[in-house]
Enzyme design. Structure first.
Site, PDB file in Angstrom:
ATOM      1  N   LYS A   1      -1.325   1.847  -6.874  1.00 19.33           N
ATOM      2  CA  LYS A   1      -1.284   1.246  -5.545  1.00 19.33           C
ATOM      3  C   LYS A   1      -2.666   0.741  -5.141  1.00 19.33           C
ATOM      4  O   LYS A   1      -2.823  -0.421  -4.743  1.00 19.33           O
ATOM      5  CB  LYS A   1      -0.771   2.259  -4.522  1.00 19.33           C
ATOM      6  CG  LYS A   1      -0.848   1.740  -3.089  1.00 19.33           C
ATOM      7  CD  LYS A   1      -0.617   2.853  -2.085  1.00 19.33           C
ATOM      8  CE  LYS A   1      -1.000   2.408  -0.687  1.00 19.33           C
ATOM      9  NZ  LYS A   1      -0.897   3.490   0.306  1.00 19.33           N
TER      10      LYS A   1
ATOM     11  N   ASP B   1       3.794   0.661  -1.044  1.00 23.49           N
ATOM     12  CA  ASP B   1       3.488   1.732  -0.105  1.00 23.49           C
ATOM     13  C   ASP B   1       4.786   2.173   0.558  1.00 23.49           C
ATOM     14  O   ASP B   1       5.876   1.794   0.110  1.00 23.49           O
ATOM     15  CB  ASP B   1       2.449   1.273   0.922  1.00 23.49           C
ATOM     16  CG  ASP B   1       3.041   0.317   1.962  1.00 23.49           C
ATOM     17  OD1 ASP B   1       4.138  -0.239   1.717  1.00 23.49           O
ATOM     18  OD2 ASP B   1       2.412   0.130   3.023  1.00 23.49           O
TER      19      ASP B   1
END
Length: 251
Positions: A160, A179
């Site tokens: 991420k 996310d």
């Protein structure tokens, strides 16, 4: 007198239910329709979703304030389980005191812990911030690396964070940022049935054009914060409403 014809016994109906036809995927093979939308990852539907997102959020971008790739690394590490708004409040002062990777790498851990305490999980985040900073200084000459493989060698940096930095700071579409907002909305829009971020990312990479990977994440995050919120999504204000058949729709 003519004999009456014997009536034939009625045929018994087949007790087994007839299977419903299944939709076709891109290769022409039949697959079971997922969720409430037949063939939800059909290229035409995906293109329609992308068009709607472009209309709603043409200027969507990362909302973590930063002046360079290194600051974005630190801000993204701090954003775990924390809002961007709070991170920006903390880093406004933080980046004035710690001007570069070297300053963070050799900071006083106890002092840094207190300075980032409002972002939560401050002890682990301090280790990650200092570890990543030290690696950038000692292994990459003070420059944030530009490949996924190198980014993942930095302490506290997973896919991420790497995708955020590579995409936002360098414009490199290394993957799709997943996310909590992207995870929730991708499932609501039936673009994936997965729950693990890595698997969700892989599904999205398979159905999205690569030149949309970066912008798609920003747009979905903006949409998740502004309209398609976790509880009671504001479907009446959503320009994707006609394309969405999520079970928790409010209209």
């Amino acid at each position: 007198m003519a004999k009456a014809k014997k009536s034939k016994p009625a045929k018994q109906s087949n007790s087994r239910s007839v299977a419903k036809p299944r939709s076709k995927n891109n290769s022409g093979k039949r697959t079971a329709a997922r969720g409430g939308t037949p063939d939800p990852t059909n290229p035409k539907r995906v293109a329609a979703i992308l068009t709607k997102l472009d209309e709603a959020y043409p200027n969507a971008t990362c909302e973590l304030k930063h002046e360079n790739p290194f600051q974005l690394v630190i801000s993204t590490i701090l954003s775990a389980q924390c809002t961007d708004v709070r991170v920006n409040l903390v880093t406004e002062k933080l980046y004035k005191k710690y001007s570069d990777a070297k300053a963070f790498a050799y900071a006083d851990p106890a002092a840094l812990e207190q300075e980032i305490r409002p972002t939560g999980f401050f002890r682990n985040k301090t280790k990650s911030v200092m570890g990543a900073s030290k690696a950038i200084v000692e292994q990459f000459g003070g420059e944030v690396p530009r490949t996924m493989e190198q980014m993942l060698t930095l302490p506290g940096v997973a896919r991420k964070t790497a995708n955020v930095v590579l995409g936002t700071a360098y414009g490199i579409p290394s993957g799709v940022v997943v996310d909590t907002h992207v995870l929730r909305l991708a499932r609501r829009l039936e673009l994936t049935k997965q729950e693990e971020p890595k698997k969700v990312e892989q599904d999205l990479m398979n159905i999205l054009p690569q030149n949309k990977w970066i912008q798609f994440s920003h747009q979905l995050i903006w949409h998740g914060r502004r309209v398609c919120v976790a509880r009671k999504p504001r479907c009446i204000a959503c320009n994707l409403e006609s394309l969405c058949h999520a079970k928790d729709k409010t209209v």
